[in-house]
Design a protein around this motif. Structure first.
Motif, PDB file in Angstrom:
ATOM      1  N   GLY A  99      60.127  25.250   9.290  1.00 43.19           N
ATOM      2  CA  GLY A  99      60.275  25.313  10.746  1.00 43.19           C
ATOM      3  C   GLY A  99      60.009  26.728  11.214  1.00 43.19           C
ATOM      4  O   GLY A  99      60.437  27.686  10.576  1.00 43.19           O
ATOM      5  N   GLU A 100      59.281  26.884  12.312  1.00 44.86           N
ATOM      6  CA  GLU A 100      58.841  28.208  12.754  1.00 44.86           C
ATOM      7  C   GLU A 100      58.399  28.200  14.211  1.00 44.86           C
ATOM      8  O   GLU A 100      58.363  27.160  14.857  1.00 44.86           O
ATOM      9  CB  GLU A 100      57.626  28.656  11.902  1.00 44.86           C
ATOM     10  N   GLY A 101      58.030  29.406  14.664  1.00 39.18           N
ATOM     11  CA  GLY A 101      57.294  29.596  15.901  1.00 39.18           C
ATOM     12  C   GLY A 101      57.855  28.972  17.169  1.00 39.18           C
ATOM     13  O   GLY A 101      57.095  28.393  17.943  1.00 39.18           O
TER      14      GLY A 101
ATOM     15  N   PHE B 251      46.999  32.491   9.596  1.00 32.91           N
ATOM     16  CA  PHE B 251      47.808  32.986  10.691  1.00 32.91           C
ATOM     17  C   PHE B 251      49.259  32.643  10.444  1.00 32.91           C
ATOM     18  O   PHE B 251      49.597  31.667   9.757  1.00 32.91           O
ATOM     19  CB  PHE B 251      47.353  32.404  12.036  1.00 32.91           C
ATOM     20  N   ASN B 252      50.152  33.459  11.032  1.00 32.96           N
ATOM     21  CA  ASN B 252      51.594  33.241  10.935  1.00 32.96           C
ATOM     22  C   ASN B 252      52.185  33.357  12.338  1.00 32.96           C
ATOM     23  O   ASN B 252      51.646  32.746  13.256  1.00 32.96           O
ATOM     24  CB  ASN B 252      52.178  34.241   9.919  1.00 32.96           C
ATOM     25  N   ASP B 253      53.228  34.141  12.536  1.00 30.40           N
ATOM     26  CA  ASP B 253      53.938  34.124  13.821  1.00 30.40           C
ATOM     27  C   ASP B 253      53.133  34.791  14.939  1.00 30.40           C
ATOM     28  O   ASP B 253      52.290  35.645  14.684  1.00 30.40           O
ATOM     29  CB  ASP B 253      55.282  34.835  13.649  1.00 30.40           C
ATOM     30  N   GLY B 254      53.445  34.408  16.184  1.00 33.85           N
ATOM     31  CA  GLY B 254      52.797  35.007  17.350  1.00 33.85           C
ATOM     32  C   GLY B 254      53.605  34.787  18.615  1.00 33.85           C
ATOM     33  O   GLY B 254      54.424  33.875  18.682  1.00 33.85           O
TER      34      GLY B 254
ATOM     35  N   SER C 218      52.812  38.903   8.454  1.00 32.81           N
ATOM     36  CA  SER C 218      52.998  39.283   9.857  1.00 32.81           C
ATOM     37  C   SER C 218      54.037  38.389  10.515  1.00 32.81           C
ATOM     38  O   SER C 218      53.937  37.163  10.472  1.00 32.81           O
ATOM     39  CB  SER C 218      51.668  39.176  10.592  1.00 32.81           C
ATOM     40  N   ASN C 219      55.048  38.995  11.139  1.00 29.65           N
ATOM     41  CA  ASN C 219      56.151  38.257  11.739  1.00 29.65           C
ATOM     42  C   ASN C 219      56.680  39.000  12.951  1.00 29.65           C
ATOM     43  O   ASN C 219      56.039  39.910  13.471  1.00 29.65           O
ATOM     44  CB  ASN C 219      57.267  38.079  10.692  1.00 29.65           C
ATOM     45  N   GLY C 220      57.907  38.613  13.338  1.00 28.17           N
ATOM     46  CA  GLY C 220      58.607  39.316  14.402  1.00 28.17           C
ATOM     47  C   GLY C 220      57.976  39.117  15.752  1.00 28.17           C
ATOM     48  O   GLY C 220      57.587  37.998  16.088  1.00 28.17           O
TER      49      GLY C 220
ATOM     50  N   PRO D 282      63.641  40.363   6.903  1.00 25.39           N
ATOM     51  CA  PRO D 282      63.458  40.072   8.329  1.00 25.39           C
ATOM     52  C   PRO D 282      62.240  39.175   8.575  1.00 25.39           C
ATOM     53  O   PRO D 282      61.181  39.396   8.001  1.00 25.39           O
ATOM     54  CB  PRO D 282      63.267  41.455   8.952  1.00 25.39           C
ATOM     55  N   ASP D 283      62.436  38.156   9.423  1.00 22.93           N
ATOM     56  CA  ASP D 283      61.359  37.193   9.692  1.00 22.93           C
ATOM     57  C   ASP D 283      61.043  37.220  11.197  1.00 22.93           C
ATOM     58  O   ASP D 283      60.564  38.217  11.705  1.00 22.93           O
ATOM     59  CB  ASP D 283      61.801  35.816   9.164  1.00 22.93           C
ATOM     60  N   GLY D 284      61.380  36.142  11.933  1.00 25.53           N
ATOM     61  CA  GLY D 284      61.121  36.141  13.377  1.00 25.53           C
ATOM     62  C   GLY D 284      62.247  36.827  14.133  1.00 25.53           C
ATOM     63  O   GLY D 284      63.284  37.165  13.556  1.00 25.53           O
TER      64      GLY D 284
ATOM     65  N   VAL E  74      66.306  31.337   7.123  1.00 24.69           N
ATOM     66  CA  VAL E  74      66.295  31.392   8.588  1.00 24.69           C
ATOM     67  C   VAL E  74      64.990  32.069   8.999  1.00 24.69           C
ATOM     68  O   VAL E  74      64.681  33.165   8.519  1.00 24.69           O
ATOM     69  CB  VAL E  74      67.521  32.157   9.110  1.00 24.69           C
ATOM     70  N   THR E  75      64.198  31.387   9.836  1.00 23.40           N
ATOM     71  CA  THR E  75      62.829  31.847  10.049  1.00 23.40           C
ATOM     72  C   THR E  75      62.581  32.527  11.388  1.00 23.40           C
ATOM     73  O   THR E  75      61.804  33.478  11.457  1.00 23.40           O
ATOM     74  CB  THR E  75      61.846  30.671   9.922  1.00 23.40           C
ATOM     75  N   SER E  76      63.197  31.996  12.463  1.00 27.73           N
ATOM     76  CA  SER E  76      62.909  32.596  13.765  1.00 27.73           C
ATOM     77  C   SER E  76      63.956  32.152  14.774  1.00 27.73           C
ATOM     78  O   SER E  76      64.809  31.312  14.476  1.00 27.73           O
ATOM     79  CB  SER E  76      61.510  32.187  14.232  1.00 27.73           C
TER      80      SER E  76
HETATM   81 CA    CA Z   1      57.919  33.701  10.381  1.00 25.83          CA
END
Ligand code: CA
Length: 293
Positions: free
Chosen positions: A14-16, A100-103, A146-148, A198-200, A240-242
């Protein structure tokens, strides 16, 4: 209040998450399953909006649709026809393990998103900026995961995470031009011996940042101007992702998590892994910004 399960979905990854205030929908994705979900507050039966292999983050688009990232590029999703169309050149196609990852979008409507090495070892990723003119710019390279991403309430700072560095970076930000300057470390997980990486992240109205701990079963709240830890919010899932502020008053914090990377034994003892959680942290958050393209 400790986080509660908001959805009956158990995601692999689960993400984004992003909050569409007009429609009162929280969009989020399962990267491993290639699914985009719509969560309506109070209703645990999330709708599958679309199947999009490689989807890693999704944001509302000011035209009424969604903007998102697939493995190598930015795409639009028409919510009626469910048609996906590229809105940028493809990136990093020569790196076999790149995706691609988080945005997130900045308050002016530019779409920032970064890539990562799927083996999580090599700094072959980059951070990209998709302008409102749909032109693509590589802003940072030598990134591993790439995250955050987040902006201060006065829009004068941008936050960014390359997960294996275990740091939240801060830059001065020009909202007018979308340029970043003066890189520094805002938070260092190694210094305060934090559990997980650290992730999102999300930013609240007081300018404090909330960071998801991959492998740490928590969110933490930090003051990014002095790196001080302010609060720890335990989450009943290890990965825990974001997180994303949502709800009519932006006082609800939704938290995404994953089953990915956990063995059978851990999954048996942590049945909520992969859930979408909701917490009421007692502070309001900043809104999700839409892509204006
Ligand atoms: Ca992430």
């Amino acid at each position: 209040m400790s986080p509660e399960v908001a959805s009956s979905v158990r995601a692999e990854l689960g993400e984004g998450p992003s909050w569409d205030a007009k429609k009162e929908i929280l969009y989020w994705v399962d990267i491993k399953k290639g699914l985009i979900y719509a969560h309506r507050p109070g209703n645990p039966s999330d709708e599958i909006v679309a199947s999009a292999q490689g989807v890693s983050c999704v944001v509302p688009w000011s035209n009424g649709g969604l903007a998102l990232t697939l493995q190598h590029g930015f795409y639009s999703l028409d919510l009626l026809s469910k048609k996906l169309q590229p809105i940028s050149d493809q990136v990093d196609t020569k790196v076999e393990t790149s995706r691609f990852n988080d945005g997130k979008c900045d308050p002016a409507g530019r779409f920032w998103a970064g890539t990562m090495d799927a083996t999580e070892k090599n700094p072959t990723g980059s951070l990209y900026l998709l302008g409102k003119d749909r032109k693509l710019k590589k802003v940072l390279s030598q990134v591993t995961i790439s995250n955050g991403l987040g902006w201060s309430p006065d829009n004068r700072a941008m936050y960014y995470i390359d997960t294996p560095t275990r740091k939240v970076r801060a830059f001065d930000y020009s909202l007018q031009t979308g340029e970043i300057y003066n890189e520094r470390t805002a938070v260092d997980f190694a210094v305060s011996e934090q559990k997980g990486d650290p992730d999102g992240m999300a930013v609240d109205v007081e300018g404090m940042i909330w960071v998801a701990h991959w492998g740490g079963a928590r969110l933490t709240r930090w003051n990014p101007s002095n790196g001080n830890l302010l609060e720890t919010l335990p989450v009943p899932a290890d990965q825990v992702t974001s997180c994303c502020f949502a709800g009519r008053n932006l006082d609800e914090l939704y938290i995404t998590s994953a089953r990915d990377g956990l063995d059978e034994k851990t999954l048996a003892s942590k049945p909520l892994a992969g859930s979408l959680f909701i917490a009421r942290p007692g502070v309001k958050g900043l809104p999700t910004h839409s892509y204006v393209g």
